[in-house]
Scaffold this motif. Structure first.
Motif, PDB file in Angstrom:
ATOM      1  N   ASP A 152      66.182  10.511  -6.093  1.00 37.30           N
ATOM      2  CA  ASP A 152      67.187  11.485  -6.518  1.00 37.30           C
ATOM      3  C   ASP A 152      66.526  12.616  -7.289  1.00 37.30           C
ATOM      4  O   ASP A 152      65.493  12.426  -7.942  1.00 37.30           O
ATOM      5  N   PRO A 153      67.078  13.823  -7.231  1.00 37.01           N
ATOM      6  CA  PRO A 153      66.431  14.986  -7.864  1.00 37.01           C
ATOM      7  C   PRO A 153      66.252  14.848  -9.370  1.00 37.01           C
ATOM      8  O   PRO A 153      65.318  15.421  -9.938  1.00 37.01           O
ATOM      9  N   ALA A 154      67.134  14.118 -10.044  1.00 39.87           N
ATOM     10  CA  ALA A 154      67.032  13.981 -11.501  1.00 39.87           C
ATOM     11  C   ALA A 154      66.011  12.936 -11.925  1.00 39.87           C
ATOM     12  O   ALA A 154      65.704  12.818 -13.115  1.00 39.87           O
ATOM     13  N   GLY A 155      65.499  12.159 -10.977  1.00 42.37           N
ATOM     14  CA  GLY A 155      64.520  11.134 -11.308  1.00 42.37           C
ATOM     15  C   GLY A 155      65.105   9.918 -11.991  1.00 42.37           C
ATOM     16  O   GLY A 155      64.393   9.165 -12.653  1.00 42.37           O
ATOM     17  N   LEU A 156      66.411   9.676 -11.810  1.00 43.69           N
ATOM     18  CA  LEU A 156      67.050   8.526 -12.465  1.00 43.69           C
ATOM     19  C   LEU A 156      66.509   7.204 -11.936  1.00 43.69           C
ATOM     20  O   LEU A 156      66.313   6.250 -12.695  1.00 43.69           O
ATOM     21  N   ALA A 157      66.298   7.114 -10.623  1.00 40.90           N
ATOM     22  CA  ALA A 157      65.735   5.888 -10.055  1.00 40.90           C
ATOM     23  C   ALA A 157      64.326   5.644 -10.587  1.00 40.90           C
ATOM     24  O   ALA A 157      63.939   4.498 -10.868  1.00 40.90           O
ATOM     25  N   LEU A 158      63.556   6.705 -10.751  1.00 39.04           N
ATOM     26  CA  LEU A 158      62.200   6.583 -11.292  1.00 39.04           C
ATOM     27  C   LEU A 158      62.245   6.082 -12.736  1.00 39.04           C
ATOM     28  O   LEU A 158      61.482   5.181 -13.117  1.00 39.04           O
ATOM     29  N   ILE A 159      63.137   6.639 -13.541  1.00 39.03           N
ATOM     30  CA  ILE A 159      63.263   6.213 -14.935  1.00 39.03           C
ATOM     31  C   ILE A 159      63.677   4.746 -15.001  1.00 39.03           C
ATOM     32  O   ILE A 159      63.104   3.955 -15.772  1.00 39.03           O
ATOM     33  N   ALA A 160      64.666   4.362 -14.193  1.00 40.16           N
ATOM     34  CA  ALA A 160      65.123   2.971 -14.203  1.00 40.16           C
ATOM     35  C   ALA A 160      64.007   2.028 -13.762  1.00 40.16           C
ATOM     36  O   ALA A 160      63.814   0.951 -14.353  1.00 40.16           O
ATOM     37  N   VAL A 230      54.322   4.868  -8.638  1.00 37.65           N
ATOM     38  CA  VAL A 230      55.754   4.605  -8.825  1.00 37.65           C
ATOM     39  C   VAL A 230      56.570   5.849  -8.514  1.00 37.65           C
ATOM     40  O   VAL A 230      57.659   5.764  -7.928  1.00 37.65           O
ATOM     41  N   ALA A 231      56.037   7.031  -8.864  1.00 33.64           N
ATOM     42  CA  ALA A 231      56.751   8.279  -8.582  1.00 33.64           C
ATOM     43  C   ALA A 231      56.830   8.546  -7.084  1.00 33.64           C
ATOM     44  O   ALA A 231      57.823   9.097  -6.600  1.00 33.64           O
ATOM     45  N   ILE A 232      55.809   8.173  -6.338  1.00 34.82           N
ATOM     46  CA  ILE A 232      55.859   8.337  -4.887  1.00 34.82           C
ATOM     47  C   ILE A 232      56.944   7.447  -4.289  1.00 34.82           C
ATOM     48  O   ILE A 232      57.677   7.849  -3.381  1.00 34.82           O
ATOM     49  N   ILE A 233      57.086   6.243  -4.820  1.00 30.63           N
ATOM     50  CA  ILE A 233      58.035   5.273  -4.261  1.00 30.63           C
ATOM     51  C   ILE A 233      59.470   5.582  -4.675  1.00 30.63           C
ATOM     52  O   ILE A 233      60.386   5.544  -3.842  1.00 30.63           O
ATOM     53  N   LEU A 234      59.681   5.906  -5.962  1.00 32.47           N
ATOM     54  CA  LEU A 234      61.039   6.038  -6.489  1.00 32.47           C
ATOM     55  C   LEU A 234      61.419   7.454  -6.879  1.00 32.47           C
ATOM     56  O   LEU A 234      62.612   7.757  -6.999  1.00 32.47           O
ATOM     57  N   GLY A 235      60.457   8.322  -7.111  1.00 33.51           N
ATOM     58  CA  GLY A 235      60.728   9.630  -7.679  1.00 33.51           C
ATOM     59  C   GLY A 235      61.198  10.656  -6.674  1.00 33.51           C
ATOM     60  O   GLY A 235      61.178  10.441  -5.458  1.00 33.51           O
TER      61      GLY A 235
END
Length: 566
Positions: A152-160, A230-235
């Motif tokens: 997602d553009p806000a990076g919520l999945a990455l943060i979680a 992790v950013a490549i996978i979720l970010g």
């Protein structure tokens, strides 16, 4: 006497060699990043200093958005993780629920970040395990919904995803600092004055604990603000975080982009520095808020809701990682699995049979690099601790800062320069170079894992041996090392897990010619081959688990007739 002097001389080389391994490549790498950033890289025709690379960097579309994503990701994930851990320990330390959750959370520290990220992605994706479990009964979905949950553009999945992985680390670091405060007496005093559990902990115990874990929190912020795999996978990808874009520029066929990548690496360093500065400001604001609450006599007697919320979040973070690993295992064996079936229609070994021949080379490289870097890290740590015993100095805050240096300085800020240096020396894509790159990050974790058990050892055992005429070598190998077998093997297991999870050092120093399980798994992230991803990610998770199983099983086997040493 000669043997004793020989051991002392051997131990004397430990600290300078360790310092050289920790600080040397970082300083050399930063130099190799700064020079190309200002236009000086003769190998690519850069012979004059200038700021053209920075101008090109600032002209890149979405560069401000990428930097802002990195900044917010680092602060938000670290803040949420620390808040969960703080409230959980405040409300539940010393209880049965605390022991149960701790036993569930602690093993998750061995799970590499990429494997945890893949498992999390398999859970929350529109066609993931969670959507299958509630569909169509609760959602009415008969096909995967068109929702932008991942990337997602806000990076919520990455943060979680970062939160569920950093919570176990911060929990174990905090537990190590917990004996520094007399928690039982502190809690009894706060209760006698009418304070709730959380208020009493925050007012009396937390300041002393936080001083012990502050550098670890800084390491979490720096990692989260500059993480790549992790950013490549979720970010997000439009634009991606700054670190992900830097790696893309570094691998661009247009070699002039390396100047831009070096300038971007300095921007990444500035982003991490800004995140740490904002965190320090937040520390002061929190301290003032705490003082204001103390002055007002805020007792927070009715904190049951907050305590149970912290327990729920802590349990959920562990359950999410475990469920993600289950999802990886299911996909690695899945046959036909149409949405919204909660389980595959069939299970088969065909994906493993087809993939294993391709896994052998990355698996061999992973095992060899991890084993060798861990062995060297344990040996250097033991030499440093032996030297510390001889001199009677614990190293202090300055030494601890050097230990944390590879964890606080963003990898992309110095690995680009280190790659240039290795290229000039003909060291890139060589196995020794890969081991050295892994050692930079393995050594701090091994030292931090082993130093406290080593210092807590009762030296009266050695005094008795010396009184019986035993030499230092004999005492070391016959008494101290066997009695510390479990902590040493545990530290080695931690180092092994860290090496297995290294992505960026392997990608840059290995130059794509020394693939590991981690680099191959992340390379598959953009594809849709979930079965293959599941196999690689499951293997990435399995290797550290085997290491920790050995650390637990070997002492139990060797000392099966000595309960206190098991």
């Amino acid at each position: 006497m000669k043997r004793r002097d020989g051991l002392a001389r051997l131990a004397r080389i430990g600290p300078p060699l360790t310092l050289a391994i920790l600080a040397g490549p970082i300083l050399a790498g930063l130099t190799g990043t700064v020079l190309p950033a200002f236009g000086y890289l003769p190998a690519l025709g850069g012979t004059a200093f200038g700021t053209d690379a920075f101008a090109a960097l600032l002209a890149m579309p979405g560069i401000a958005r990428s930097a802002a994503l990195s900044l917010t990701t680092g602060l938000a994930s670290a803040g949420l993780s620390l808040l969960i851990v703080m409230l959980f320990i405040a409300g539940w330390a010393g209880t049965r629920s605390f022991a149960r959750v701790q036993s569930m959370i602690s093993p998750l520290l061995s799970v590499p970040h990429a494997a945890a990220a893949f498992g999390f992605a398999f859970l929350i994706a529109p066609s993931g395990l969670l959507a299958r479990l509630v569909s169509p009964g609760l959602t009415g979905w008969t096909r995967p919904p068109d929702l932008l949950v991942l990337n997602d553009p806000a990076g919520l999945a990455l943060i979680a995803g970062l939160v569920v992985k950093e919570v176990p680390f911060l929990l174990l670091v905090t537990l190590a600092a917990l004996p520094q405060v007399r928690l039982t007496e502190t809690r009894a005093l706060a209760a006698a004055l009418g304070y709730g559990r959380i208020a009493g902990f925050l007012y009396l115990a937390w300041p002393a604990i936080y001083r012990q874990i502050r550098l670890a929190v800084f390491a979490v912020i720096a990692f989260a603000a500059s993480v790549v795999d992790v950013a490549i996978i979720l970010g997000p990808s439009t634009p991606a975080t700054l670190a992900v874009r830097l790696v893309g520029w570094m691998n661009d066929p247009n070699l002039s982009m390396r100047f831009v990548a070096s300038a971007g690496a300095l921007l990444q360093l500035a982003v991490v520095a800004a995140a740490l500065a904002l965190w320090v400001l937040a520390e002061r604001l929190f301290a003032r808020l705490r003082e204001a609450l103390v002055a007002r006599g805020t007792r927070m007697r009715h904190d049951a809701g907050l305590r149970h919320g912290a327990l729920g979040l802590m349990t959920a973070s562990g359950a999410i990682v475990l469920a993600g690993l289950v999802a990886l295992g299911l996909w690695s064996l899945a046959g036909l699995w149409p949405f919204p079936q909660p389980l595959p229609s069939t299970f088969m070994l065909k994906p493993w049979i087809e993939t294993l021949p391709r896994v052998s080379r990355p698996l061999g490289t992973t095992l060899a690099a991890a084993a060798l870097s861990t062995f060297v890290a344990v040996a250097l740590t033991l030499l440093c601790l032996l030297r510390e015993r001889d001199t009677g100095r614990t190293g202090g805050r300055k030494a601890l800062t050097f230990i944390y240096l590879p964890l606080i300085v963003p990898q992309v800020a110095f690995l680009f320069g280190l790659q240039f240096l290795f290229l000039s020396l003909g060291f890139v894509a060589s196995f020794p170079g890969l081991v050295l790159a892994h050692l930079i990050f393995v050594l701090p974790y091994v030292f931090l894992s082993l130093s406290d058990p080593w210092r807590a050892f009762d030296r009266r055992y050695e005094a008795i041996a010396a009184g019986l005429g035993k030499r230092r070598w004999r005492t070391l190998f016959a008494i101290r090392l066997p009695m510390l077998a479990r902590p040493i093997l545990t530290a080695a297991a931690v180092g092994f897990a860290v090496s297995v999870g290294q992505y960026l050092p392997t990608l840059l120093i290995g130059a794509g010619r020394l693939p590991t399980i981690t680099t191959e798994a992340v390379a598959l992230a953009s594809g849709g081959a979930r079965r293959t991803i599941g196999i690689y990610a499951f293997l990435q998770m399995l290797l550290p688990a085997i290491g920790f199983a050995i650390a637990i099983g070997v002492p139990a086997l060797l000392f099966r007739n000595r309960r206190a040493m098991q």
